[in-house]
Design a protein around this motif. Structure first.
Motif, PDB file in Angstrom:
ATOM      1  N   LEU A  59       0.788  -1.224   0.000  1.00 46.42           N
ATOM      2  CA  LEU A  59       0.000   0.000   0.000  1.00 46.42           C
ATOM      3  C   LEU A  59       0.828   1.287   0.000  1.00 46.42           C
ATOM      4  N   PRO A  60       2.093   1.318   0.503  1.00 46.91           N
ATOM      5  CA  PRO A  60       2.886   2.555   0.462  1.00 46.91           C
ATOM      6  C   PRO A  60       3.083   3.093  -0.951  1.00 46.91           C
ATOM      7  N   ALA A  61       3.681   4.270  -1.006  1.00 46.90           N
ATOM      8  CA  ALA A  61       3.659   5.015  -2.258  1.00 46.90           C
ATOM      9  C   ALA A  61       4.734   4.654  -3.273  1.00 46.90           C
ATOM     10  N   THR A  62       5.837   4.061  -2.874  1.00 45.44           N
ATOM     11  CA  THR A  62       6.932   3.842  -3.818  1.00 45.44           C
ATOM     12  C   THR A  62       7.308   2.368  -3.903  1.00 45.44           C
ATOM     13  N   ALA A  63       7.775   1.971  -5.075  1.00 46.07           N
ATOM     14  CA  ALA A  63       8.177   0.585  -5.288  1.00 46.07           C
ATOM     15  C   ALA A  63       9.366   0.220  -4.403  1.00 46.07           C
ATOM     16  N   ASP A  64      10.267   1.180  -4.163  1.00 48.03           N
ATOM     17  CA  ASP A  64      11.442   0.892  -3.341  1.00 48.03           C
ATOM     18  C   ASP A  64      11.044   0.534  -1.920  1.00 48.03           C
ATOM     19  N   SER A  65      10.052   1.232  -1.390  1.00 50.02           N
ATOM     20  CA  SER A  65       9.618   0.960  -0.023  1.00 50.02           C
ATOM     21  C   SER A  65       8.850  -0.354   0.077  1.00 50.02           C
ATOM     22  N   VAL A  66       8.311  -0.798  -1.044  1.00 46.14           N
ATOM     23  CA  VAL A  66       7.520  -2.025  -1.064  1.00 46.14           C
ATOM     24  C   VAL A  66       8.406  -3.259  -1.244  1.00 46.14           C
ATOM     25  N   ALA A  67       9.467  -3.138  -2.019  1.00 48.32           N
ATOM     26  CA  ALA A  67      10.260  -4.305  -2.415  1.00 48.32           C
ATOM     27  C   ALA A  67      10.797  -5.089  -1.223  1.00 48.32           C
ATOM     28  N   PRO A 109       3.055   0.738  -7.508  1.00 50.63           N
ATOM     29  CA  PRO A 109       4.281   0.376  -6.789  1.00 50.63           C
ATOM     30  C   PRO A 109       4.375  -1.102  -6.419  1.00 50.63           C
ATOM     31  N   GLY A 110       3.255  -1.696  -6.009  1.00 51.14           N
ATOM     32  CA  GLY A 110       3.279  -3.108  -5.647  1.00 51.14           C
ATOM     33  C   GLY A 110       3.554  -4.000  -6.841  1.00 51.14           C
ATOM     34  N   ILE A 111       2.925  -3.692  -7.960  1.00 51.17           N
ATOM     35  CA  ILE A 111       3.142  -4.469  -9.180  1.00 51.17           C
ATOM     36  C   ILE A 111       4.573  -4.283  -9.673  1.00 51.17           C
ATOM     37  N   ASP A 112       5.064  -3.054  -9.639  1.00 51.74           N
ATOM     38  CA  ASP A 112       6.435  -2.786 -10.077  1.00 51.74           C
ATOM     39  C   ASP A 112       7.447  -3.516  -9.197  1.00 51.74           C
ATOM     40  N   ALA A 113       7.180  -3.555  -7.896  1.00 50.89           N
ATOM     41  CA  ALA A 113       8.095  -4.244  -6.979  1.00 50.89           C
ATOM     42  C   ALA A 113       8.127  -5.740  -7.262  1.00 50.89           C
ATOM     43  N   CYS A 114       6.983  -6.301  -7.571  1.00 50.74           N
ATOM     44  CA  CYS A 114       6.941  -7.733  -7.924  1.00 50.74           C
ATOM     45  C   CYS A 114       7.724  -7.983  -9.209  1.00 50.74           C
ATOM     46  N   SER A 115       7.554  -7.107 -10.175  1.00 42.64           N
ATOM     47  CA  SER A 115       8.241  -7.269 -11.453  1.00 42.64           C
ATOM     48  C   SER A 115       9.750  -7.150 -11.297  1.00 42.64           C
ATOM     49  N   ALA A 116      10.183  -6.307 -10.364  1.00 44.73           N
ATOM     50  CA  ALA A 116      11.613  -6.060 -10.181  1.00 44.73           C
ATOM     51  C   ALA A 116      12.275  -7.051  -9.232  1.00 44.73           C
ATOM     52  N   ALA A 117      11.525  -7.935  -8.634  1.00 43.85           N
ATOM     53  CA  ALA A 117      12.096  -8.893  -7.690  1.00 43.85           C
ATOM     54  C   ALA A 117      13.153  -9.746  -8.391  1.00 43.85           C
ATOM     55  N   PRO A 118      14.255 -10.066  -7.717  1.00 47.28           N
ATOM     56  CA  PRO A 118      15.336 -10.825  -8.357  1.00 47.28           C
ATOM     57  C   PRO A 118      14.949 -12.239  -8.750  1.00 47.28           C
TER      58      PRO A 118
END
Length: 220
Positions: A59-67, A109-118
């Motif tokens: 729910l937070p605003a940025t992908a970095d904080s979510v990852a 942000p949540g979707i982007d964080a999932c996509s960027a996961a290693p």
């Protein structure tokens, strides 16, 4: 409703929620309702708790904080899913959900964080991120996860041991109703440490054996 629809092309057609391994191991078809009920009280609660905490994190605003938060949720889920075969299947299903998420909610942000996961994330973690993107409330998400697991079993049963479709539909309704009193407590979870750890060792064992089988209809 769309996320719980078996016709959604996210990979559920290759997954029987452990029913095929169970039947192959000798569980009689007339015990499928007991199997549904057992999963509703164990596996489904782990998956629902994981999805709810992932939603909270996303729910937070940025992908970095979510990852980092999603990575912690993934680790908590993996610790509660000892079977390597089940972890691999869940992450495969997660990739399917992520394809859907990136198409419908690009830039969240949540979707982007999932996509960027290693490495690929599990189905409940991705589903939690999608719930955040879709503004799905926590209680609805819990009910979706529990229903989806039960309905996956019911749909697979019609292919593995065909019976009147009305019978497993009734089983799904009853199984979901049996754990509805737990929905509010699961929906209130916010920490990975609080995710239920109600395992199903027999299901894990069946899944490992099934992963070595060459003649099978479903991956798990």
């Amino acid at each position: 409703m769309m996320l719980a629809d078996a016709r959604l092309p996210v990979g559920g057609h290759v997954h029987s929620a452990g029913l095929e391994p169970a039947l192959a191991a000798g569980m009689p078809a007339n015990r499928v309702f007991d199997y549904l009920l057992g999963r509703a009280h164990s596996v489904s609660l782990v998956e629902a708790g994981t999805a709810v905490v992932a939603r909270h994190v996303a729910l937070p605003a940025t992908a970095d904080s979510v990852a980092a938060g999603l990575a912690a949720v993934e680790s908590a889920w993996a610790a509660r899913t000892p079977s390597r075969a089940l972890r691999e299947v869940s992450r495969s299903l997660g990739r399917g959900y992520l394809r859907l998420g990136t198409r419908l909610w690009p830039g969240h942000p949540g979707i982007d964080a999932c996509s960027a996961a290693p490495s690929p994330l599990s189905r409940p973690v991705v589903l939690g991120a999608i719930a955040a993107a879709a503004n799905l409330d926590a209680e609805s998400l819990v009910r979706l996860v529990i229903y989806d697991d039960a309905q996956t079993v019911a749909a697979a049963l019609l292919k593995l041991a065909p019976i009147d479709p009305a019978i497993p539909a009734g089983w799904v309704l009853r199984a979901c109703g049996e754990v509805d009193h737990l929905v509010a407590a699961i929906a209130a979870l916010t920490s990975p440490d609080a995710i239920p750890a109600s395992g199903a060792p027999q299901t894990e064992e069946w899944a490992e054996s099934h992963s070595l089988t060459t003649q099978r209809l479903f991956r798990a």
